[in-house]
Design a protein around this motif. Structure first.
Motif, PDB file in Angstrom:
ATOM      1  N   LYS A   1       9.994  11.404 -37.701  1.00 21.07           N
ATOM      2  CA  LYS A   1       9.669  12.255 -38.851  1.00 21.07           C
ATOM      3  C   LYS A   1       8.170  12.503 -38.939  1.00 21.07           C
ATOM      4  O   LYS A   1       7.728  13.622 -39.240  1.00 21.07           O
ATOM      5  CB  LYS A   1      10.164  11.595 -40.142  1.00 21.07           C
ATOM      6  N   LYS A   2       7.375  11.475 -38.678  1.00 18.63           N
ATOM      7  CA  LYS A   2       5.922  11.627 -38.749  1.00 18.63           C
ATOM      8  C   LYS A   2       5.421  12.644 -37.736  1.00 18.63           C
ATOM      9  O   LYS A   2       4.442  13.351 -37.972  1.00 18.63           O
ATOM     10  CB  LYS A   2       5.253  10.277 -38.518  1.00 18.63           C
ATOM     11  N   ARG A   3       6.100  12.726 -36.606  1.00 16.14           N
ATOM     12  CA  ARG A   3       5.717  13.685 -35.573  1.00 16.14           C
ATOM     13  C   ARG A   3       6.425  15.031 -35.707  1.00 16.14           C
ATOM     14  O   ARG A   3       6.076  15.988 -35.024  1.00 16.14           O
ATOM     15  CB  ARG A   3       6.024  13.116 -34.187  1.00 16.14           C
ATOM     16  N   GLY A   4       7.431  15.099 -36.574  1.00 18.51           N
ATOM     17  CA  GLY A   4       8.208  16.327 -36.689  1.00 18.51           C
ATOM     18  C   GLY A   4       9.086  16.581 -35.487  1.00 18.51           C
ATOM     19  O   GLY A   4       9.447  17.718 -35.185  1.00 18.51           O
ATOM     20  N   VAL A   5       9.474  15.501 -34.787  1.00 14.92           N
ATOM     21  CA  VAL A   5      10.312  15.586 -33.590  1.00 14.92           C
ATOM     22  C   VAL A   5      11.768  15.371 -33.979  1.00 14.92           C
ATOM     23  O   VAL A   5      12.089  14.493 -34.780  1.00 14.92           O
ATOM     24  CB  VAL A   5       9.875  14.538 -32.547  1.00 14.92           C
ATOM     25  N   SER A   6      12.667  16.150 -33.396  1.00 16.06           N
ATOM     26  CA  SER A   6      14.078  16.093 -33.761  1.00 16.06           C
ATOM     27  C   SER A   6      14.781  14.886 -33.149  1.00 16.06           C
ATOM     28  O   SER A   6      14.642  14.627 -31.951  1.00 16.06           O
ATOM     29  CB  SER A   6      14.791  17.367 -33.292  1.00 16.06           C
ATOM     30  N   TYR A   7      15.522  14.182 -33.970  1.00 18.36           N
ATOM     31  CA  TYR A   7      16.443  13.155 -33.494  1.00 18.36           C
ATOM     32  C   TYR A   7      17.757  13.856 -33.175  1.00 18.36           C
ATOM     33  O   TYR A   7      18.342  14.517 -34.027  1.00 18.36           O
ATOM     34  CB  TYR A   7      16.661  12.086 -34.571  1.00 18.36           C
ATOM     35  N   VAL A   8      18.217  13.728 -31.949  1.00 16.69           N
ATOM     36  CA  VAL A   8      19.419  14.440 -31.523  1.00 16.69           C
ATOM     37  C   VAL A   8      20.681  13.716 -31.992  1.00 16.69           C
ATOM     38  O   VAL A   8      20.912  12.557 -31.645  1.00 16.69           O
ATOM     39  CB  VAL A   8      19.450  14.597 -29.994  1.00 16.69           C
ATOM     40  N   SER A   9      21.473  14.412 -32.785  1.00 16.85           N
ATOM     41  CA  SER A   9      22.786  13.903 -33.163  1.00 16.85           C
ATOM     42  C   SER A   9      23.728  14.111 -31.989  1.00 16.85           C
ATOM     43  O   SER A   9      23.638  15.119 -31.285  1.00 16.85           O
ATOM     44  CB  SER A   9      23.321  14.647 -34.387  1.00 16.85           C
ATOM     45  N   THR A  10      24.626  13.161 -31.778  1.00 20.42           N
ATOM     46  CA  THR A  10      25.516  13.248 -30.628  1.00 20.42           C
ATOM     47  C   THR A  10      26.968  13.010 -31.016  1.00 20.42           C
ATOM     48  O   THR A  10      27.254  12.347 -32.009  1.00 20.42           O
ATOM     49  CB  THR A  10      25.135  12.221 -29.542  1.00 20.42           C
ATOM     50  N   ASP A  11      27.845  13.566 -30.211  1.00 22.92           N
ATOM     51  CA  ASP A  11      29.262  13.221 -30.276  1.00 22.92           C
ATOM     52  C   ASP A  11      29.602  12.604 -28.936  1.00 22.92           C
ATOM     53  O   ASP A  11      29.516  13.266 -27.895  1.00 22.92           O
ATOM     54  CB  ASP A  11      30.127  14.453 -30.538  1.00 22.92           C
ATOM     55  N   LEU A  12      29.959  11.324 -28.945  1.00 17.95           N
ATOM     56  CA  LEU A  12      30.158  10.523 -27.747  1.00 17.95           C
ATOM     57  C   LEU A  12      31.433   9.687 -27.876  1.00 17.95           C
ATOM     58  O   LEU A  12      31.973   9.544 -28.983  1.00 17.95           O
ATOM     59  CB  LEU A  12      28.971   9.568 -27.550  1.00 17.95           C
TER      60      LEU A  12
END
Length: 272
Positions: free
Chosen positions: A158-169
């Motif tokens: 969040k601090k970097r504004g980078v996306s955390y990828v949601s996954t379906d596994l």
């Protein structure tokens, strides 16, 4: 609610001729055909071989002005990391994506880390330094190891504004749990299929040979609705590319999203 773009992980598959591409189509015509139906694509070849600016400019030209492109980071940044080389590879990669940046058509650079990338001090440092090299460039991170599913990691992204990828596994011990969080203006969702039996020790064709049922896609649509409410933009990519199952599921998902009143950038056409 943010706009939703639906596409597939990769597009250049010979076995898609018939199920998706017309018979006898030339490979250099794939992307143009693909872009007639889908608003975004995730490029996978850039993981295996360093891309160059000329190749990516050609993709822009073939895909037309309305196709948005996500690019998987080359493997020397995420898998086969050499401490004395990776920074130079990062610079080369950043130079290569300049045409996408200039055209405003880069969705994100996807950093997909393997299960073997454990939550250690050295790996945390590498991730921090890597994202620092790509500061100012839209980026997304996918972890295949559940050790990274922590509030500390989420806060750092969040601090970097980078996306955390949601996954379906598949539901397998050690893989990340379902975790749908918004850590930047872009949200990113990848559906890999649920092949528990073939996930380990098989080739990618067997691993991703999975067709989601409508019921499973309805569950995915509810996740998408939850994510899109908090995001400026959400991209959704199907990685179950074997036998063009990603195409079938992308089309079905679009219909479900339409039913739920969730808008997308382009309506996916019905199968012919």
């Amino acid at each position: 609610m943010g706009e939703v773009l639906i596409g597939t992980c990769g597009y250049s598959y010979r076995e898609w001729e018939g199920p998706f591409y017309p018979a006898q189509i030339k490979p250099d015509e794939y992307l143009r055909f693909y872009a007639n139906e889908f608003s975004t694509v995730e490029i996978d070849n850039s993981y295996y071989k360093m891309p160059n600016a000329g190749q990516l400019q050609n993709m822009l030209d073939c895909g037309g002005p309305d196709l948005f492109i996500a690019l998987k980071a080359v493997q020397t940044l995420t898998h086969n990391i050499e401490p004395d080389k990776w920074r130079n590879d990062a610079k080369i990669f950043i130079e290569a994506i300049e045409p996408l940046q200039k055209a405003g058509r880069l969705v994100a650079v996807l950093f997909q880390f393997p299960y073997s990338f454990h939550y250690t001090a050295d790996n945390r440092k590498h991730l921090d330094c890597l994202l620092g090299e790509f500061e100012g460039i839209s980026s997304a991170v996918e972890f295949r190891n559940g050790e990274w599913s922590s509030s500390r990691v989420i806060d750092g992204l969040k601090k970097r504004g980078v996306s955390y990828v949601s996954t379906d596994l598949p539901d397998i011990k050690g893989l990340p749990p379902v975790l749908d969080v918004s850590t930047g203006p872009l949200s990113y969702f990848r559906l890999h299929g649920r092949n528990t039996e073939t996930w380990w020790g098989s080739d990618s064709k067997s691993r991703y040979d999975y067709l989601y049922t409508d019921k499973e896609l309805e569950g995915a649509a509810e996740r998408i609705k939850h994510i899109a409410i908090k995001a400026d933009k959400l991209v959704v990519y199907f990685n179950n590319h074997t036998k063009a199952k990603a195409i079938s599921n992308a089309r079905s998902l679009q219909k479900i999203l339409d039913t739920l009143g969730i808008p997308s950038v382009r309506k996916v056409a019905s199968p012919k």
